[in-house]
Design an enzyme around this catalytic site. Sequence first.
Site, PDB file in Angstrom:
ATOM      1  N   LYS A  26       0.869  -1.192   0.000  1.00 40.01           N
ATOM      2  CA  LYS A  26       0.000   0.000   0.000  1.00 40.01           C
ATOM      3  C   LYS A  26       0.896   1.229   0.000  1.00 40.01           C
ATOM      4  O   LYS A  26       1.806   1.345   0.815  1.00 40.01           O
ATOM      5  CB  LYS A  26      -0.921  -0.015   1.228  1.00 40.01           C
ATOM      6  CG  LYS A  26      -1.734   1.287   1.399  1.00 40.01           C
ATOM      7  CD  LYS A  26      -2.767   1.188   2.538  1.00 40.01           C
ATOM      8  CE  LYS A  26      -3.394   2.554   2.838  1.00 40.01           C
ATOM      9  NZ  LYS A  26      -4.348   2.524   3.950  1.00 40.01           N
TER      10      LYS A  26
ATOM     11  N   ASP B 277      -2.684  10.039   3.877  1.00 42.56           N
ATOM     12  CA  ASP B 277      -4.090   9.654   3.960  1.00 42.56           C
ATOM     13  C   ASP B 277      -4.827  10.619   4.882  1.00 42.56           C
ATOM     14  O   ASP B 277      -4.793  10.468   6.101  1.00 42.56           O
ATOM     15  CB  ASP B 277      -4.197   8.210   4.480  1.00 42.56           C
ATOM     16  CG  ASP B 277      -5.648   7.778   4.708  1.00 42.56           C
ATOM     17  OD1 ASP B 277      -6.564   8.455   4.199  1.00 42.56           O
ATOM     18  OD2 ASP B 277      -5.846   6.751   5.394  1.00 42.56           O
TER      19      ASP B 277
ATOM     20  N   LYS C  47     -10.065  12.566   8.582  1.00 44.39           N
ATOM     21  CA  LYS C  47      -9.647  12.015   9.868  1.00 44.39           C
ATOM     22  C   LYS C  47      -9.716  13.113  10.921  1.00 44.39           C
ATOM     23  O   LYS C  47      -9.008  14.110  10.829  1.00 44.39           O
ATOM     24  CB  LYS C  47      -8.220  11.477   9.775  1.00 44.39           C
ATOM     25  CG  LYS C  47      -8.146  10.200   8.961  1.00 44.39           C
ATOM     26  CD  LYS C  47      -6.788   9.541   9.092  1.00 44.39           C
ATOM     27  CE  LYS C  47      -6.730   8.279   8.263  1.00 44.39           C
ATOM     28  NZ  LYS C  47      -7.560   7.188   8.783  1.00 44.39           N
TER      29      LYS C  47
ATOM     30  N   ASP D  94       1.360   5.900   5.862  1.00 40.80           N
ATOM     31  CA  ASP D  94       0.399   5.040   5.178  1.00 40.80           C
ATOM     32  C   ASP D  94       0.981   4.418   3.898  1.00 40.80           C
ATOM     33  O   ASP D  94       0.274   3.763   3.142  1.00 40.80           O
ATOM     34  CB  ASP D  94      -0.880   5.839   4.878  1.00 40.80           C
ATOM     35  CG  ASP D  94      -2.122   4.978   4.974  1.00 40.80           C
ATOM     36  OD1 ASP D  94      -2.040   3.880   5.544  1.00 40.80           O
ATOM     37  OD2 ASP D  94      -3.175   5.407   4.461  1.00 40.80           O
TER      38      ASP D  94
ATOM     39  N   ASP E 118     -12.352   7.114   3.621  1.00 35.15           N
ATOM     40  CA  ASP E 118     -11.161   6.828   4.415  1.00 35.15           C
ATOM     41  C   ASP E 118     -10.745   5.353   4.305  1.00 35.15           C
ATOM     42  O   ASP E 118      -9.677   4.970   4.752  1.00 35.15           O
ATOM     43  CB  ASP E 118     -11.415   7.209   5.880  1.00 35.15           C
ATOM     44  CG  ASP E 118     -10.125   7.334   6.673  1.00 35.15           C
ATOM     45  OD1 ASP E 118      -9.041   7.311   6.049  1.00 35.15           O
ATOM     46  OD2 ASP E 118     -10.201   7.460   7.917  1.00 35.15           O
TER      47      ASP E 118
ATOM     48  N   GLU F  50      -9.531   3.907   1.843  1.00 34.47           N
ATOM     49  CA  GLU F  50      -8.978   4.127   0.501  1.00 34.47           C
ATOM     50  C   GLU F  50      -7.917   3.097   0.135  1.00 34.47           C
ATOM     51  O   GLU F  50      -7.740   2.791  -1.045  1.00 34.47           O
ATOM     52  CB  GLU F  50      -8.379   5.549   0.417  1.00 34.47           C
ATOM     53  CG  GLU F  50      -6.954   5.716   0.957  1.00 34.47           C
ATOM     54  CD  GLU F  50      -6.807   5.362   2.429  1.00 34.47           C
ATOM     55  OE1 GLU F  50      -7.806   5.473   3.161  1.00 34.47           O
ATOM     56  OE2 GLU F  50      -5.704   4.971   2.846  1.00 34.47           O
TER      57      GLU F  50
ATOM     58  N   ARG G  20      -7.739  -0.103   0.495  1.00 30.55           N
ATOM     59  CA  ARG G  20      -8.279  -1.293  -0.169  1.00 30.55           C
ATOM     60  C   ARG G  20      -8.691  -1.000  -1.607  1.00 30.55           C
ATOM     61  O   ARG G  20      -8.703  -1.891  -2.442  1.00 30.55           O
ATOM     62  CB  ARG G  20      -9.440  -1.860   0.670  1.00 30.55           C
ATOM     63  CG  ARG G  20     -10.588  -0.926   0.821  1.00 30.55           C
ATOM     64  CD  ARG G  20     -11.555  -1.366   1.934  1.00 30.55           C
ATOM     65  NE  ARG G  20     -11.043  -1.053   3.273  1.00 30.55           N
ATOM     66  CZ  ARG G  20     -11.698  -1.339   4.394  1.00 30.55           C
ATOM     67  NH1 ARG G  20     -12.870  -1.945   4.356  1.00 30.55           N
ATOM     68  NH2 ARG G  20     -11.178  -1.045   5.577  1.00 30.55           N
TER      69      ARG G  20
HETATM   70  N1  BES Z   1      -4.516   4.164   6.826  1.00 36.00           N
HETATM   71  C1  BES Z   1      -5.683   3.891   7.548  1.00 36.00           C
HETATM   72  C2  BES Z   1      -5.501   2.792   8.575  1.00 36.00           C
HETATM   73  C3  BES Z   1      -4.712   3.161   9.816  1.00 36.00           C
HETATM   74  C4  BES Z   1      -5.340   3.694  10.907  1.00 36.00           C
HETATM   75  C5  BES Z   1      -3.374   2.878   9.892  1.00 36.00           C
HETATM   76  C6  BES Z   1      -4.633   3.973  12.053  1.00 36.00           C
HETATM   77  C7  BES Z   1      -2.662   3.151  11.040  1.00 36.00           C
HETATM   78  C8  BES Z   1      -3.297   3.697  12.123  1.00 36.00           C
HETATM   79  C9  BES Z   1      -6.796   3.427   6.599  1.00 36.00           C
HETATM   80  O1  BES Z   1      -6.763   4.000   5.355  1.00 36.00           O
HETATM   81  C10 BES Z   1      -8.070   3.820   7.249  1.00 36.00           C
HETATM   82  O2  BES Z   1      -8.312   4.987   7.359  1.00 36.00           O
HETATM   83  N2  BES Z   1      -8.869   2.850   7.645  1.00 36.00           N
HETATM   84  C11 BES Z   1     -10.102   3.094   8.292  1.00 36.00           C
HETATM   85  C12 BES Z   1     -11.105   2.158   7.727  1.00 36.00           C
HETATM   86  C13 BES Z   1     -12.509   2.467   8.139  1.00 36.00           C
HETATM   87  C14 BES Z   1     -12.973   3.752   7.472  1.00 36.00           C
HETATM   88  C15 BES Z   1     -13.405   1.333   7.746  1.00 36.00           C
HETATM   89  C16 BES Z   1      -9.898   2.845   9.783  1.00 36.00           C
HETATM   90  O3  BES Z   1      -9.238   1.883  10.140  1.00 36.00           O
HETATM   91  O4  BES Z   1     -10.390   3.645  10.568  1.00 36.00           O
HETATM   92 ZN    ZN Z   2      -4.972   4.616   4.666  1.00 38.74          ZN
HETATM   93 MN    MN Z   3      -7.821   5.861   5.315  1.00 37.36          MN
END
Ligand code: BES
Ligand code: ZN
Ligand code: MN
Length: 496
Positions: A256, A261, A268, A280, A340, A342, A344
């Site tokens: 990734k 992000d 966020k 990220d 968010d 993104e 995937r």
């Molecule tokens: N990059 C984040 C995941 C992340 C969160 C990595 C905290 C490290 C620390 C990912 O893109 C994300 O935002 N995921 C969301 C998914 C949700 C919207 C279903 C998450 O985990 O909150």
């Molecule tokens: Zn992310």
């Molecule tokens: Mn995200």
Amino acid sequence: MKISITSTPLQDWSGDVLIVGLFEEQLEKQLTQLDKHLSEPIQRVLEVENFKAKSGEISSFHLTQNGLRKIILLGLGPVIKVKLNELRKAVATGVRASLGNSGTLGIVLPWNQLSASNLELAVAEAARLSLFKDIRFRSEPEPRKSPTKIELIGPPCVSTSTLKAIDPICSGVELARELVGAPPNELTPEALANTAALIAKEKGLSLKVLEKEDCKDLGMGAYLAVSQGSDLPPKFIHLTYKPAKKAHKKIVLIGKGLTFDSGGYNLKVGAAQIDMMKFDMGGSAAVLGAASAIGEIRPKGVEVHFIVASCENMVNGSAVHPGDIVKASNGKTIEINNTDAEGRLTLADALVYASKLKPDAIVDLATLTGACVIALGEEVAGLWTGNDELAKDLINAGELAGEGLWRMPLHHSYKDGLKSLLADIKNTGPRQGGSITAALFLQEFVEESINWAHIDIAGTVWADKDRGLDPAGATGYGVRTLLYWICKEDFLEQEK
Ligand code: BES
Ligand code: ZN
Ligand code: MN
């Protein structure tokens, strides 16, 4: 910094600082032996200090004579109990205690009683990687005296292929740490592509970078949707390593590569730590770190592809709306109910692209979900795969490499959570089991006949605090697991 292994016996060795690992039960005997080699006996000093060589205990003192200036003693605990990971930590602590001294650092351990395979490799990695410090962004870095050379003194025979692998492995991890540590205004998708170009040139890999238009032609609607709110163009990176002789196996590694992000319109906020989201791209860092090492180690019989669908997740007038429906390159339509989620979306098109290469295995690494951090914390990454053998191999590699990895379920009924009223699938399900639905989403984009594993490194990519082995900051997680998996026949000793 150079690490070497010397067969010179301790009494003939010369250097500036010496680290000595000692076992509890054998302390007396070992110290008597050590005293014979030193110009100043240390046994008595230690008696005064009540040093017992308990696991994690450390004691150090300066010597007044010429030559050796400092001795650092490491307690290794009881003989039978030493685990490779504890040894790594002990060595790292010892090496860091040598800071303030430059010159040659020697490490002597009771090698013969530590019967673990690949012991020297583990010690060498721990020694070098514990000294990593990122000073690129300071205008005036604090002066730091650290060893210019490290020597492992007197371990039993180590194969030359193992010796030769130490440098590329550590450089690969350091590269990954630097990429992750670099701020998002510097490490853009373009900068990531430039890094790939440098690796290709220096290590003899081939490189293809797909521009936005190329990705459009391939129908990568999911990936491009993520990048459309950014002023920076996306870069789809594809590096290839081919061995000199015919390969009997083809592996694809996907990382990734979100260089930032923000969350997009699902911005966020609150505890989401938006300021940390430069990390990220940790998956892509691991993959490029591995590429750099593989280009040097040049494993036999295996062809390796390294793929990163890199971009930023930002907000502007062209950014994805929550609710948009897009089409991925395998024709599946996706309702983006959360901008968010993104990572995937970018991985979806990367997985379709990887499947077309008809590999024997695809492994993706991604800082994919906060849910994985809640489940497994900072020291263990999550592993999802439907293939037991691949799971076993990766877990085994992680164990040898000292990187925590734990298998999680691809629990198929949770896929219901991804049902969309209008599109084939939506990109997020319920909060519960969020790292599992993320993995199930990815699986939709891998051709069924291909062995695939997904590793969620959201927790392990960054160390908030100094952990001994990993200095605080970017860990470079994943590089070693990948290398220990792919190159095991090329530099690892087989189990003793
Ligand atoms: N990059 C984040 C995941 C992340 C969160 C990595 C905290 C490290 C620390 C990912 O893109 C994300 O935002 N995921 C969301 C998914 C949700 C919207 C279903 C998450 O985990 O909150
Ligand atoms: Zn992310
Ligand atoms: Mn995200």
